[in-house]
Design a protein around this motif. Structure first.
Motif, PDB file in Angstrom:
ATOM      1  N   LEU A  71      11.529  -2.245   8.631  1.00 39.89           N
ATOM      2  CA  LEU A  71      12.374  -2.447   9.810  1.00 39.89           C
ATOM      3  C   LEU A  71      11.572  -2.783  11.065  1.00 39.89           C
ATOM      4  O   LEU A  71      12.030  -3.547  11.914  1.00 39.89           O
ATOM      5  N   PHE A  72      10.404  -2.186  11.204  1.00 37.73           N
ATOM      6  CA  PHE A  72       9.553  -2.428  12.361  1.00 37.73           C
ATOM      7  C   PHE A  72       8.192  -2.891  11.863  1.00 37.73           C
ATOM      8  O   PHE A  72       7.246  -2.105  11.784  1.00 37.73           O
ATOM      9  N   PRO A  73       8.076  -4.178  11.515  1.00 37.36           N
ATOM     10  CA  PRO A  73       6.871  -4.649  10.807  1.00 37.36           C
ATOM     11  C   PRO A  73       5.553  -4.336  11.503  1.00 37.36           C
ATOM     12  O   PRO A  73       4.651  -3.792  10.883  1.00 37.36           O
ATOM     13  N   LEU A  74       5.442  -4.628  12.762  1.00 32.84           N
ATOM     14  CA  LEU A  74       4.149  -4.435  13.418  1.00 32.84           C
ATOM     15  C   LEU A  74       3.869  -2.960  13.694  1.00 32.84           C
ATOM     16  O   LEU A  74       2.825  -2.424  13.297  1.00 32.84           O
ATOM     17  N   VAL A  75       4.802  -2.275  14.319  1.00 34.25           N
ATOM     18  CA  VAL A  75       4.615  -0.864  14.650  1.00 34.25           C
ATOM     19  C   VAL A  75       4.568  -0.009  13.384  1.00 34.25           C
ATOM     20  O   VAL A  75       3.725   0.890  13.252  1.00 34.25           O
ATOM     21  N   GLY A  76       5.462  -0.285  12.433  1.00 29.78           N
ATOM     22  CA  GLY A  76       5.493   0.478  11.192  1.00 29.78           C
ATOM     23  C   GLY A  76       4.225   0.310  10.368  1.00 29.78           C
ATOM     24  O   GLY A  76       3.693   1.274   9.809  1.00 29.78           O
ATOM     25  N   SER A  77       3.732  -0.922  10.319  1.00 33.29           N
ATOM     26  CA  SER A  77       2.504  -1.188   9.549  1.00 33.29           C
ATOM     27  C   SER A  77       1.299  -0.490  10.159  1.00 33.29           C
ATOM     28  O   SER A  77       0.498   0.119   9.448  1.00 33.29           O
ATOM     29  N   ILE A  78       1.184  -0.596  11.465  1.00 34.19           N
ATOM     30  CA  ILE A  78       0.048   0.054  12.130  1.00 34.19           C
ATOM     31  C   ILE A  78       0.160   1.572  11.998  1.00 34.19           C
ATOM     32  O   ILE A  78      -0.836   2.260  11.748  1.00 34.19           O
ATOM     33  N   SER A  79       1.377   2.094  12.119  1.00 31.76           N
ATOM     34  CA  SER A  79       1.574   3.538  11.939  1.00 31.76           C
ATOM     35  C   SER A  79       1.191   3.984  10.541  1.00 31.76           C
ATOM     36  O   SER A  79       0.566   5.030  10.355  1.00 31.76           O
ATOM     37  N   TRP A  80       1.578   3.202   9.534  1.00 29.77           N
ATOM     38  CA  TRP A  80       1.244   3.542   8.145  1.00 29.77           C
ATOM     39  C   TRP A  80      -0.270   3.564   7.955  1.00 29.77           C
ATOM     40  O   TRP A  80      -0.823   4.485   7.361  1.00 29.77           O
ATOM     41  N   ILE A  81      -0.931   2.542   8.462  1.00 31.13           N
ATOM     42  CA  ILE A  81      -2.379   2.435   8.265  1.00 31.13           C
ATOM     43  C   ILE A  81      -3.112   3.585   8.971  1.00 31.13           C
ATOM     44  O   ILE A  81      -4.064   4.151   8.433  1.00 31.13           O
ATOM     45  N   ILE A  82      -2.641   3.959  10.147  1.00 30.34           N
ATOM     46  CA  ILE A  82      -3.333   5.006  10.905  1.00 30.34           C
ATOM     47  C   ILE A  82      -2.968   6.408  10.418  1.00 30.34           C
ATOM     48  O   ILE A  82      -3.835   7.262  10.240  1.00 30.34           O
ATOM     49  N   ALA A  83      -1.670   6.667  10.202  1.00 33.54           N
ATOM     50  CA  ALA A  83      -1.247   8.054  10.004  1.00 33.54           C
ATOM     51  C   ALA A  83      -0.545   8.336   8.689  1.00 33.54           C
ATOM     52  O   ALA A  83      -0.323   9.488   8.354  1.00 33.54           O
ATOM     53  N   GLY A  84      -0.209   7.334   7.913  1.00 32.27           N
ATOM     54  CA  GLY A  84       0.649   7.568   6.765  1.00 32.27           C
ATOM     55  C   GLY A  84      -0.034   8.009   5.492  1.00 32.27           C
ATOM     56  O   GLY A  84       0.575   8.638   4.641  1.00 32.27           O
ATOM     57  N   LYS A  85      -1.283   7.692   5.332  1.00 36.68           N
ATOM     58  CA  LYS A  85      -1.960   7.925   4.054  1.00 36.68           C
ATOM     59  C   LYS A  85      -3.224   8.729   4.268  1.00 36.68           C
ATOM     60  O   LYS A  85      -3.953   8.508   5.232  1.00 36.68           O
ATOM     61  N   ASP A 134       0.830  -1.201   0.000  1.00 32.97           N
ATOM     62  CA  ASP A 134       0.000   0.000   0.000  1.00 32.97           C
ATOM     63  C   ASP A 134       0.869   1.257   0.000  1.00 32.97           C
ATOM     64  O   ASP A 134       0.583   2.219  -0.707  1.00 32.97           O
ATOM     65  N   CYS A 135       1.948   1.227   0.743  1.00 37.93           N
ATOM     66  CA  CYS A 135       2.851   2.372   0.832  1.00 37.93           C
ATOM     67  C   CYS A 135       3.525   2.660  -0.504  1.00 37.93           C
ATOM     68  O   CYS A 135       3.541   3.797  -0.971  1.00 37.93           O
ATOM     69  N   ILE A 136       4.066   1.630  -1.138  1.00 39.19           N
ATOM     70  CA  ILE A 136       4.795   1.880  -2.390  1.00 39.19           C
ATOM     71  C   ILE A 136       3.863   2.176  -3.557  1.00 39.19           C
ATOM     72  O   ILE A 136       4.291   2.759  -4.548  1.00 39.19           O
ATOM     73  N   SER A 137       2.595   1.786  -3.449  1.00 39.59           N
ATOM     74  CA  SER A 137       1.669   2.046  -4.554  1.00 39.59           C
ATOM     75  C   SER A 137       0.867   3.337  -4.370  1.00 39.59           C
ATOM     76  O   SER A 137       0.112   3.723  -5.256  1.00 39.59           O
ATOM     77  N   THR A 138       1.029   4.002  -3.249  1.00 41.26           N
ATOM     78  CA  THR A 138       0.316   5.256  -2.974  1.00 41.26           C
ATOM     79  C   THR A 138       1.024   6.407  -3.677  1.00 41.26           C
ATOM     80  O   THR A 138       2.246   6.478  -3.703  1.00 41.26           O
ATOM     81  N   LYS A 139       0.242   7.318  -4.241  1.00 45.35           N
ATOM     82  CA  LYS A 139       0.806   8.506  -4.884  1.00 45.35           C
ATOM     83  C   LYS A 139       1.475   9.384  -3.843  1.00 45.35           C
ATOM     84  O   LYS A 139       1.039   9.442  -2.688  1.00 45.35           O
ATOM     85  N   ASP A 140       2.525  10.083  -4.261  1.00 46.88           N
ATOM     86  CA  ASP A 140       3.285  10.924  -3.332  1.00 46.88           C
ATOM     87  C   ASP A 140       2.430  12.005  -2.678  1.00 46.88           C
ATOM     88  O   ASP A 140       2.637  12.346  -1.517  1.00 46.88           O
ATOM     89  N   GLU A 141       1.470  12.564  -3.403  1.00 40.67           N
ATOM     90  CA  GLU A 141       0.657  13.641  -2.833  1.00 40.67           C
ATOM     91  C   GLU A 141      -0.353  13.136  -1.803  1.00 40.67           C
ATOM     92  O   GLU A 141      -0.938  13.934  -1.078  1.00 40.67           O
ATOM     93  N   ASP A 142      -0.561  11.819  -1.714  1.00 41.73           N
ATOM     94  CA  ASP A 142      -1.492  11.265  -0.735  1.00 41.73           C
ATOM     95  C   ASP A 142      -0.807  10.805   0.546  1.00 41.73           C
ATOM     96  O   ASP A 142      -1.460  10.279   1.442  1.00 41.73           O
ATOM     97  N   ILE A 143       0.499  10.971   0.641  1.00 43.65           N
ATOM     98  CA  ILE A 143       1.247  10.522   1.812  1.00 43.65           C
ATOM     99  C   ILE A 143       1.401  11.685   2.794  1.00 43.65           C
ATOM    100  O   ILE A 143       1.695  12.802   2.394  1.00 43.65           O
TER     101      ILE A 143
END
Length: 107
Positions: free
Chosen positions: A43-57, A20-29
């Motif tokens: 590097l941090f699979p569980l924390v990084g994934s949850i952070s991405w889903i909540i705050a990254g996009k 999801d991160c690599i396929s998201t457009k730069d302006e949506d991040i």
């Protein structure tokens, strides 16, 4: 079985978040550049994934559809039976056929 789930659930979450991160457009991040998010997820699979889903996009609300004439207006493809311009052209063509006018496209 529980041991397998404890391994597979974080793995599946990491794979989903990374793709999801690599396929998201730069302006949506939000908050950080895309490469930094990808590294965080790897590097941090569980924390990084949850952070991405909540705050990254940037997320759209559930009812903010993606149709051209609906809520999104992002120029996405619309099926012909949902496209008001196409339906209007069919009505105009039917009216021309009833009136006996020639089709201007057949020149």
């Amino acid at each position: 079985m529980l041991r397998v789930l404890m391994f597979l659930v974080p793995l599946a979450l990491s794979v989903y978040a990374f793709i999801d991160c690599i396929s998201t457009k730069d302006e949506d991040i939000r908050h950080m550049p895309k490469p930094l998010w990808a590294i965080l997820v790897l590097l941090f699979p569980l924390v990084g994934s949850i952070s991405w889903i909540i705050a990254g996009k940037k997320r759209q609300p559930a009812g903010a559809g993606g149709s051209v004439w609906g809520g999104g207006g992002r120029g996405q493809w619309v099926a012909p039976d949902d496209n008001p311009d196409f339906l209007k052209s069919l009505d105009e063509e039917k009216k021309r056929d009833r009136d006996g006018d020639e089709d201007p496209r057949n020149d």
